[in-house]
Design a protein around this motif. Structure first.
Motif, PDB file in Angstrom:
ATOM      1  N   ASP A  37      47.120  23.891  41.061  1.00  0.00           N
ATOM      2  CA  ASP A  37      46.858  25.239  41.556  1.00  0.00           C
ATOM      3  C   ASP A  37      46.241  25.223  42.955  1.00  0.00           C
ATOM      4  O   ASP A  37      46.214  26.251  43.622  1.00  0.00           O
ATOM      5  CB  ASP A  37      45.941  25.996  40.589  1.00  0.00           C
ATOM      6  CG  ASP A  37      46.087  27.505  40.707  1.00  0.00           C
ATOM      7  OD1 ASP A  37      47.234  27.979  40.827  1.00  0.00           O
ATOM      8  OD2 ASP A  37      45.058  28.218  40.695  1.00  0.00           O
ATOM      9  N   TRP A  38      45.769  24.064  43.393  1.00  0.00           N
ATOM     10  CA  TRP A  38      45.133  23.925  44.707  1.00  0.00           C
ATOM     11  C   TRP A  38      46.066  23.318  45.753  1.00  0.00           C
ATOM     12  O   TRP A  38      45.612  22.916  46.835  1.00  0.00           O
ATOM     13  CB  TRP A  38      43.879  23.074  44.589  1.00  0.00           C
ATOM     14  CG  TRP A  38      42.733  23.726  43.882  1.00  0.00           C
ATOM     15  CD1 TRP A  38      42.278  23.461  42.627  1.00  0.00           C
ATOM     16  CD2 TRP A  38      41.868  24.749  44.398  1.00  0.00           C
ATOM     17  NE1 TRP A  38      41.185  24.255  42.327  1.00  0.00           N
ATOM     18  CE2 TRP A  38      40.918  25.053  43.399  1.00  0.00           C
ATOM     19  CE3 TRP A  38      41.815  25.440  45.613  1.00  0.00           C
ATOM     20  CZ2 TRP A  38      39.917  26.014  43.571  1.00  0.00           C
ATOM     21  CZ3 TRP A  38      40.822  26.400  45.791  1.00  0.00           C
ATOM     22  CH2 TRP A  38      39.896  26.675  44.787  1.00  0.00           C
ATOM     23  N   PHE A 166      46.357  38.781  36.796  1.00  0.00           N
ATOM     24  CA  PHE A 166      45.823  37.613  37.498  1.00  0.00           C
ATOM     25  C   PHE A 166      46.055  37.698  39.003  1.00  0.00           C
ATOM     26  O   PHE A 166      45.139  37.483  39.801  1.00  0.00           O
ATOM     27  CB  PHE A 166      46.454  36.328  36.937  1.00  0.00           C
ATOM     28  CG  PHE A 166      45.717  35.074  37.318  1.00  0.00           C
ATOM     29  CD1 PHE A 166      44.726  34.557  36.497  1.00  0.00           C
ATOM     30  CD2 PHE A 166      46.028  34.381  38.485  1.00  0.00           C
ATOM     31  CE1 PHE A 166      44.043  33.388  36.834  1.00  0.00           C
ATOM     32  CE2 PHE A 166      45.351  33.225  38.834  1.00  0.00           C
ATOM     33  CZ  PHE A 166      44.363  32.733  38.010  1.00  0.00           C
ATOM     34  N   TYR A 167      47.268  38.009  39.397  1.00  0.00           N
ATOM     35  CA  TYR A 167      47.612  38.110  40.818  1.00  0.00           C
ATOM     36  C   TYR A 167      47.680  39.548  41.315  1.00  0.00           C
ATOM     37  O   TYR A 167      48.042  39.785  42.468  1.00  0.00           O
ATOM     38  CB  TYR A 167      48.953  37.422  41.080  1.00  0.00           C
ATOM     39  CG  TYR A 167      48.940  35.927  40.857  1.00  0.00           C
ATOM     40  CD1 TYR A 167      48.095  35.101  41.597  1.00  0.00           C
ATOM     41  CD2 TYR A 167      49.769  35.339  39.905  1.00  0.00           C
ATOM     42  CE1 TYR A 167      48.081  33.730  41.398  1.00  0.00           C
ATOM     43  CE2 TYR A 167      49.765  33.963  39.707  1.00  0.00           C
ATOM     44  CZ  TYR A 167      48.913  33.167  40.447  1.00  0.00           C
ATOM     45  OH  TYR A 167      48.902  31.803  40.249  1.00  0.00           O
ATOM     46  N   GLY A 168      47.354  40.497  40.452  1.00  0.00           N
ATOM     47  CA  GLY A 168      47.420  41.896  40.859  1.00  0.00           C
ATOM     48  C   GLY A 168      48.837  42.401  41.000  1.00  0.00           C
ATOM     49  O   GLY A 168      49.074  43.436  41.650  1.00  0.00           O
ATOM     50  N   LYS A 175      53.591  43.032  46.084  1.00  0.00           N
ATOM     51  CA  LYS A 175      54.724  42.143  46.329  1.00  0.00           C
ATOM     52  C   LYS A 175      54.676  41.032  45.284  1.00  0.00           C
ATOM     53  O   LYS A 175      53.823  40.151  45.322  1.00  0.00           O
ATOM     54  CB  LYS A 175      54.652  41.545  47.735  1.00  0.00           C
ATOM     55  CG  LYS A 175      55.802  40.605  48.048  1.00  0.00           C
ATOM     56  CD  LYS A 175      55.651  39.983  49.433  1.00  0.00           C
ATOM     57  CE  LYS A 175      56.787  38.996  49.703  1.00  0.00           C
ATOM     58  NZ  LYS A 175      56.620  38.336  51.044  1.00  0.00           N
ATOM     59  N   VAL A 176      55.592  41.090  44.331  1.00  0.00           N
ATOM     60  CA  VAL A 176      55.600  40.125  43.229  1.00  0.00           C
ATOM     61  C   VAL A 176      56.244  38.821  43.691  1.00  0.00           C
ATOM     62  O   VAL A 176      57.357  38.824  44.223  1.00  0.00           O
ATOM     63  CB  VAL A 176      56.360  40.695  42.011  1.00  0.00           C
ATOM     64  CG1 VAL A 176      56.424  39.648  40.903  1.00  0.00           C
ATOM     65  CG2 VAL A 176      55.686  41.965  41.514  1.00  0.00           C
ATOM     66  N   MET A 258      43.547  35.274  44.458  1.00  0.00           N
ATOM     67  CA  MET A 258      43.725  35.438  45.902  1.00  0.00           C
ATOM     68  C   MET A 258      43.907  34.111  46.633  1.00  0.00           C
ATOM     69  O   MET A 258      44.476  34.083  47.726  1.00  0.00           O
ATOM     70  CB  MET A 258      42.561  36.213  46.513  1.00  0.00           C
ATOM     71  CG  MET A 258      41.214  35.557  46.413  1.00  0.00           C
ATOM     72  SD  MET A 258      39.926  36.616  47.148  1.00  0.00           S
ATOM     73  CE  MET A 258      38.481  35.568  46.919  1.00  0.00           C
ATOM     74  N   LEU A 259      43.453  33.002  46.054  1.00  0.00           N
ATOM     75  CA  LEU A 259      43.652  31.721  46.731  1.00  0.00           C
ATOM     76  C   LEU A 259      45.130  31.390  46.839  1.00  0.00           C
ATOM     77  O   LEU A 259      45.543  30.638  47.729  1.00  0.00           O
ATOM     78  CB  LEU A 259      42.888  30.610  46.019  1.00  0.00           C
ATOM     79  CG  LEU A 259      43.355  30.127  44.637  1.00  0.00           C
ATOM     80  CD1 LEU A 259      44.360  28.990  44.772  1.00  0.00           C
ATOM     81  CD2 LEU A 259      42.176  29.680  43.804  1.00  0.00           C
ATOM     82  N   SER A 260      45.951  31.975  45.941  1.00  0.00           N
ATOM     83  CA  SER A 260      47.400  31.756  45.975  1.00  0.00           C
ATOM     84  C   SER A 260      48.156  32.887  46.641  1.00  0.00           C
ATOM     85  O   SER A 260      49.180  32.658  47.293  1.00  0.00           O
ATOM     86  CB  SER A 260      47.937  31.569  44.549  1.00  0.00           C
ATOM     87  OG  SER A 260      47.355  30.437  43.926  1.00  0.00           O
ATOM     88  N   THR A 261      47.674  34.121  46.490  1.00  0.00           N
ATOM     89  CA  THR A 261      48.370  35.263  47.094  1.00  0.00           C
ATOM     90  C   THR A 261      48.015  35.450  48.565  1.00  0.00           C
ATOM     91  O   THR A 261      48.826  35.952  49.340  1.00  0.00           O
ATOM     92  CB  THR A 261      48.056  36.568  46.345  1.00  0.00           C
ATOM     93  OG1 THR A 261      46.637  36.796  46.362  1.00  0.00           O
ATOM     94  CG2 THR A 261      48.554  36.517  44.904  1.00  0.00           C
TER      95      THR A 261
END
Length: 276
Positions: A37-38, A166-168, A175-176, A258-261
């Protein structure tokens, strides 16, 4: 694969990239994911000259699917085994969500000189569950529902969580990113159902108040105000108040993941804090 063996025989998988004499950064992942995930952050900080390390928590990813030890004390002890094995000095520890709880527990107990700074991203401290002493928390029924969904159909649950809160991606106009959803499912299903089930209690009911008070290194507390997993008002501001040397950074409208989006926003802010 690179692994370290803990005192109870558990094999903890880890990645270790970059020059061995560079400043080390250790990344701690959220539930029910893995070191993968990082990826974005590890590549980013590697490019800036850091040594980047990330491990799979026991029962997650490529680490041993143990029958026991799925609570914060053991998680922190596993991190200590890793940092001892690599003899990390003055390391920066960055934790997301459950990983933020792991960082908090580890840093509060770490050997002198092991930790230089810490970053808590969308992290679970001080404590998530609602109680008389934490009236702003989430009711225990919310976590019971997670356990029920996991036990009934873990695979579907691990599609529903990243597709939604999780990602909103459940917000109007969001934006998916299908790749993030698929990767979340992939990481989750690589781990053990029992570990993930028990970890729900670990991330929701562990009280980190005293840990936060003990930490004496600088800590960046970063949190999105539209976090639907770890609601902002009962987490980041409270943690920042308990820490001796904290910097609170709020991100208006950003989600739990948010660390991914939004790595383009988060990464430079973390870099600036680590360099300061």
């Amino acid at each position: 694969m690179s692994t370290v063996t803990t005192s109870d025989g558990t094999s903890i998988f880890y990645k270790d990239w970059g020059p061995r004499d560079a400043q080390p950064i250790v990344f701690h992942h959220g539930w029910p994911l893995s070191a993968d995930d990082w990826d974005n952050q590890m590549l980013f900080f590697l490019a800036h000259g850091y040594r980047v390390i990330a491990h799979d928590r026991r029962g997650h990813g490529r680490s041993t699917q143990t029958a026991t030890g799925h609570e914060m004390d053991t998680y922190a002890a596993d991190v200590a085994a890793l940092t001892d094995e690599l003899d990390l000095q003055g390391a920066f520890h960055i934790g997301h969500s459950t990983g933020g709880g792991e960082v908090t527990r580890y840093v509060a107990r770490a050997k002198p000189g092991r930790v230089g700074k810490a970053v808590l991203v969308s992290a679970v401290p001080p404590i998530m569950v609602k109680s008389a002493t934490n009236p702003g928390g989430l009711p225990i029924e919310a976590f019971d529902e997670m356990r029920t969904a996991l036990a009934a159909n873990r695979s579907q649950f691990y599609i529903d969580v990243p597709t939604g809160p999780f990602y909103g991606f459940n917000r109007p106009g969001a934006k998916v990113l299908q790749g993030l959803i698929d990767n979340w499912w992939r990481q989750g299903m690589a781990g053990a159902a029992n570990a993930h089930y028990e970890c729900i209690k670990a991330f929701s009911e562990t009280d980190f108040n005293e840990d936060l008070k003990k930490i004496d290194v600088p800590v960046l507390v970063a949190h999105g105000t539209d976090d639907q997993i770890v609601p902002y008002p009962d987490s980041a501001p409270l943690s920042a108040k308990l820490l001796k040397h904290s910097t609170l950074k709020s991100y208006e409208g950003l989600p739990h993941g948010m660390l991914s989006t939004h790595p383009d926003i988060l990464n430079p802010d973390i870099l600036a804090f680590l360099k300061a």
